[in-house]
Structures are given as structure tokens and as C-alpha cells.
Design a protein around this motif. Structure first.
Motif, PDB file in Angstrom:
ATOM      1  N   ILE A   1       0.843  -1.195   0.000  1.00  0.00           N
ATOM      2  CA  ILE A   1       0.000   0.000   0.000  1.00  0.00           C
ATOM      3  C   ILE A   1       0.873   1.239   0.000  1.00  0.00           C
ATOM      4  CG2 ILE A   1      -1.618   1.361   1.361  1.00  0.00           C
ATOM      5  CD1 ILE A   1      -2.895  -1.178   2.288  1.00  0.00           C
ATOM      6  N   HIS A   2       0.537   2.189  -0.862  1.00  0.00           N
ATOM      7  CA  HIS A   2       1.244   3.463  -0.920  1.00  0.00           C
ATOM      8  C   HIS A   2       0.234   4.557  -0.632  1.00  0.00           C
ATOM      9  CE1 HIS A   2       3.975   6.587  -2.158  1.00  0.00           C
ATOM     10  NE2 HIS A   2       3.065   7.061  -2.974  1.00  0.00           N
ATOM     11  N   ILE A   3       0.454   5.278   0.436  1.00  0.00           N
ATOM     12  CA  ILE A   3      -0.451   6.343   0.822  1.00  0.00           C
ATOM     13  C   ILE A   3       0.144   7.651   0.324  1.00  0.00           C
ATOM     14  CG2 ILE A   3      -1.542   7.543   2.740  1.00  0.00           C
ATOM     15  CD1 ILE A   3      -1.378   4.886   4.277  1.00  0.00           C
ATOM     16  N   GLY A   4      -0.600   8.333  -0.551  1.00  0.00           N
ATOM     17  CA  GLY A   4      -0.109   9.565  -1.139  1.00  0.00           C
ATOM     18  C   GLY A   4      -0.546  10.787  -0.357  1.00  0.00           C
ATOM     19  N   ARG A   5       0.140  11.893  -0.620  1.00  0.00           N
ATOM     20  CA  ARG A   5      -0.205  13.162  -0.001  1.00  0.00           C
ATOM     21  C   ARG A   5      -1.225  13.882  -0.875  1.00  0.00           C
ATOM     22  NH1 ARG A   5       5.375  15.840   0.281  1.00  0.00           N
ATOM     23  NH2 ARG A   5       5.445  14.746  -1.679  1.00  0.00           N
ATOM     24  N   GLU A   6      -1.883  14.880  -0.329  1.00  0.00           N
ATOM     25  CA  GLU A   6      -2.897  15.643  -1.060  1.00  0.00           C
ATOM     26  C   GLU A   6      -2.277  16.386  -2.237  1.00  0.00           C
ATOM     27  OE1 GLU A   6      -6.589  16.696  -2.093  1.00  0.00           O
ATOM     28  OE2 GLU A   6      -6.142  15.437  -0.378  1.00  0.00           O
ATOM     29  N   GLU A   7      -1.031  16.833  -2.112  1.00  0.00           N
ATOM     30  CA  GLU A   7      -0.364  17.538  -3.205  1.00  0.00           C
ATOM     31  C   GLU A   7      -0.158  16.612  -4.407  1.00  0.00           C
ATOM     32  OE1 GLU A   7       1.399  17.396  -0.069  1.00  0.00           O
ATOM     33  OE2 GLU A   7       0.266  19.115   0.645  1.00  0.00           O
TER      34      GLU A   7
END
Length: 89
Positions: A8-14
Motif C-alpha cells: 500500500i502506498h499512501i499519497g499526499r494531497e499535493e
């Protein structure tokens, strides 16, 4: 479960904002006069509605009755269409 959780890769809002809205191409030239409104079709509605009814593409109309999946095959084998020539499509 561990394998799935480890990938799982959790991305940032940017990072997500760049994916959501792709950049609009800037250096495009169209050679067809009607292609000018490809990027902004809402602008073309007012122009296209004036006298373009003769240029509209007519839908295809089938000349014969459509063969159903459970109808006998047209080749005369005695099988249903879905088991004979219908498998090819």
C-alpha cells in the motif's frame, strides 16, 4: 493480508491534485475548421446548432432482423447461434 498491506502506498494531497487535473496542452494547431472546439466543446454548441442539421451523421439502421443468441443458426447446422457462429463474435 501482510503482502497487500506491505504494498500500500499512501499519497499526499499535493500528489493527488496533480493526478486529478491534467495539464491542458498549449501548443496545438488544428487543420480542420471544426476541430477548433475539441478542447472546449461547450463553446461549440452555439455555433454548431446553426444550420448544421444537414451535416449530422445518421445512425445505422439494420436492413434485416437481428439474429438472437438462442435462435437457430443461419448456416443450417441445427445448433443455437450462440454455440455455432455466435462463438466467433
Amino acid at each position: 493480508v501482510v503482502r497487500i498491506l506491505s504494498r500500500i502506498h499512501i499519497g499526499r494531497e499535493e500528489d493527488l491534485s496533480a493526478v486529478r487535473k491534467p495539464a491542458e496542452p498549449k501548443n496545438m494547431r488544428f487543420s480542420h475548421p471544426q476541430a477548433q472546439n475539441v478542447l472546449h466543446p461547450e463553446d461549440a454548441r452555439g455555433e454548431a446548432g446553426q444550420g448544421d442539421s444537414a451535416n449530422r451523421v445518421q445512425p445505422y439502421v439494420r436492413g434485416q432482423k437481428k439474429i438472437g443468441r438462442n435462435d437457430p443458426c443461419f448456416c443450417g447446422s441445427g445448433k443455437k447461434f450462440k454455440h455455432c457462429h455466435g462463438q466467433l463474435s
